[in-house]
Scaffold this motif. Structure first.
Motif, PDB file in Angstrom:
ATOM      1  N   GLY A   1      18.607 -48.337   4.188  1.00 20.43           N
ATOM      2  CA  GLY A   1      17.464 -47.858   4.949  1.00 20.43           C
ATOM      3  C   GLY A   1      17.804 -47.690   6.413  1.00 20.43           C
ATOM      4  N   SER A   2      16.852 -47.152   7.167  1.00 12.90           N
ATOM      5  CA  SER A   2      17.021 -46.942   8.595  1.00 12.90           C
ATOM      6  C   SER A   2      15.655 -47.047   9.263  1.00 12.90           C
TER       7      SER A   2
ATOM      8  N   ALA B   1      14.185 -51.305   8.822  1.00  9.96           N
ATOM      9  CA  ALA B   1      15.543 -51.707   8.476  1.00  9.96           C
ATOM     10  C   ALA B   1      16.183 -52.513   9.604  1.00  9.96           C
ATOM     11  N   GLU B   2      15.894 -52.137  10.859  1.00  6.03           N
ATOM     12  CA  GLU B   2      16.472 -52.859  11.984  1.00  6.03           C
ATOM     13  C   GLU B   2      15.987 -54.297  12.040  1.00  6.03           C
ATOM     14  N   ALA B   3      14.743 -54.515  11.637  1.00 10.16           N
ATOM     15  CA  ALA B   3      14.226 -55.882  11.607  1.00 10.16           C
ATOM     16  C   ALA B   3      15.016 -56.726  10.606  1.00 10.16           C
ATOM     17  N   LYS B   4      15.343 -56.150   9.453  1.00  6.35           N
ATOM     18  CA  LYS B   4      16.140 -56.867   8.456  1.00  6.35           C
ATOM     19  C   LYS B   4      17.556 -57.114   8.984  1.00  6.35           C
ATOM     20  N   ARG B   5      18.103 -56.124   9.682  1.00  5.05           N
ATOM     21  CA  ARG B   5      19.449 -56.267  10.235  1.00  5.05           C
ATOM     22  C   ARG B   5      19.506 -57.431  11.229  1.00  5.05           C
TER      23      ARG B   5
ATOM     24  N   VAL C   1      26.122 -57.229   7.913  1.00  7.04           N
ATOM     25  CA  VAL C   1      25.419 -56.128   7.258  1.00  7.04           C
ATOM     26  C   VAL C   1      26.412 -55.064   6.824  1.00  7.04           C
ATOM     27  N   CYS C   2      26.266 -54.604   5.581  1.00  5.55           N
ATOM     28  CA  CYS C   2      27.144 -53.551   5.068  1.00  5.55           C
ATOM     29  C   CYS C   2      26.319 -52.508   4.330  1.00  5.55           C
ATOM     30  N   SER C   3      26.950 -51.406   4.006  1.00  2.00           N
ATOM     31  CA  SER C   3      26.270 -50.319   3.314  1.00  2.00           C
ATOM     32  C   SER C   3      26.284 -50.535   1.805  1.00  2.00           C
ATOM     33  N   GLU C   4      25.555 -49.677   1.095  1.00  6.53           N
ATOM     34  CA  GLU C   4      25.509 -49.770  -0.363  1.00  6.53           C
ATOM     35  C   GLU C   4      26.873 -49.545  -0.984  1.00  6.53           C
TER      36      GLU C   4
ATOM     37  N   LEU D   1      13.043 -48.708   2.752  1.00  8.56           N
ATOM     38  CA  LEU D   1      12.823 -47.269   2.659  1.00  8.56           C
ATOM     39  C   LEU D   1      11.328 -46.990   2.540  1.00  8.56           C
ATOM     40  N   GLU D   2      10.853 -46.004   3.277  1.00  8.88           N
ATOM     41  CA  GLU D   2       9.436 -45.651   3.229  1.00  8.88           C
ATOM     42  C   GLU D   2       9.060 -44.983   1.910  1.00  8.88           C
ATOM     43  N   ASP D   3       9.973 -44.182   1.360  1.00  6.97           N
ATOM     44  CA  ASP D   3       9.698 -43.480   0.108  1.00  6.97           C
ATOM     45  C   ASP D   3       9.722 -44.469  -1.058  1.00  6.97           C
ATOM     46  N   GLY D   4       8.615 -44.601  -1.763  1.00  4.98           N
ATOM     47  CA  GLY D   4       8.495 -45.583  -2.823  1.00  4.98           C
ATOM     48  C   GLY D   4       9.492 -45.383  -3.951  1.00  4.98           C
ATOM     49  N   ARG D   5       9.648 -44.155  -4.409  1.00  2.00           N
ATOM     50  CA  ARG D   5      10.569 -43.890  -5.514  1.00  2.00           C
ATOM     51  C   ARG D   5      12.011 -44.157  -5.106  1.00  2.00           C
ATOM     52  N   ALA D   6      12.358 -43.766  -3.879  1.00  2.00           N
ATOM     53  CA  ALA D   6      13.719 -44.012  -3.396  1.00  2.00           C
ATOM     54  C   ALA D   6      13.984 -45.512  -3.291  1.00  2.00           C
ATOM     55  N   ALA D   7      12.972 -46.271  -2.862  1.00  2.00           N
ATOM     56  CA  ALA D   7      13.127 -47.716  -2.749  1.00  2.00           C
ATOM     57  C   ALA D   7      13.339 -48.344  -4.123  1.00  2.00           C
ATOM     58  N   GLU D   8      12.564 -47.907  -5.120  1.00  2.00           N
ATOM     59  CA  GLU D   8      12.725 -48.432  -6.474  1.00  2.00           C
ATOM     60  C   GLU D   8      14.106 -48.124  -7.019  1.00  2.00           C
TER      61      GLU D   8
END
Length: 257
Positions: free
Chosen positions: A19-20, A24-28, A38-41, A54-61
């Protein structure tokens, strides 16, 4: 209780963040504050935990499912139903950490409970914890028996005790406490008469005694909500039974009225 509270050490380990943006910055910031990297997927095979913001629900799932298939425990921002773990609101008195969680029900409520606790707990609480850690060997020599040692520490840390955690100068009293000749109480039985099943009806003294008890003897009808106020490792026995031979025994009885 539908979650098992744990403090997970992540210092020096990789944690995936998908995410971005502000969420996402709060989690970072949280991961880095705890010493994680912190690393990428793309590096998920090196990680044990993952955050999806991620704001998009389907993308988050979809992202959560991918990470879970790789064996990671996953937190999905604002989607508690997709989370393997949730993030509490944390009160930091290093090395003391107090976490207030609602299982994802309301982050706002957890925050405001933590803010109330911030005002109650002295800034020197961390120094008390560090002092007790440094004195661990001396405490063991002073009270070699484990049960006796725990009772001595309980008595010292109780309200108005020599190491009362809410007193600002408790950390400076550890040496005097160890030098004191007073011995912890070896055996005591206290009876508490209950008028109902609501644990909120317990007085502060009753709740404190339950939390310190070595043994809890109780009428069969005493509510579980009250019994779990005792220490998890306290012996628990339904009446009638023989009284305990040592330590603090709390007898819970129902009021006849």
């Amino acid at each position: 209780m539908n979650s098992l509270p744990l403090f997970h050490r992540i210092a020096g380990t990789r944690v995936v963040l998908v995410g971005s943006g502000a969420m996402a910055e709060a989690k970072r910031r949280l991961v880095e504050r705890a010493g994680g990297e912190v690393c990428s997927e793309a590096e998920a095979h090196h990680a044990r935990l993952g955050f999806v913001a991620l704001e998009d629900g389907r993308a988050a799932e979809a992202a959560a499912l991918r990470l879970k298939r790789l064996g990671l425990l996953v937190n999905v921002a604002d989607r508690p139903e997709l989370c393997d773990f949730t993030l509490p609101s944390v009160l930091d008195r290093e090395p003391v950490l107090i976490a207030v969680g609602t299982g994802g029900a309301s982050a706002g409520l957890a925050k405001h409970l933590r803010l109330r606790l911030e005002r109650l707990l002295p800034t020197g609480l961390g120094a008390l914890a560090s002092g007790l850690s440094e004195a661990r060997d001396r405490i063991r020599r002073r009270w070699p028996d484990g049960d006796e040692r725990r009772r001595a520490i309980d008595a010292a840390l109780s309200e108005h005790g020599p190491l009362d955690p809410l007193a600002s100068d408790s950390a400076g009293r550890i040496a005097d406490w160890l030098a004191d000749g007073a011995e912890p109480l070896r055996s005591q039985t206290i009876e508490i008469e209950l008028t109902g099943d609501d644990p909120d009806d317990l007085t502060l003294r009753q709740a404190r005694l339950l939390g310190m008890a070595d043994t809890v003897l109780h009428d069969p009808g005493i509510a579980e909500a009250i019994l779990i106020r005792a220490r998890a490792d306290a012996r628990r026995m339904a009446l009638p039974c023989d009284p305990a031979e040592d330590g603090l025994t709390i007898v819970l009885r129902r009021s006849e009225s």
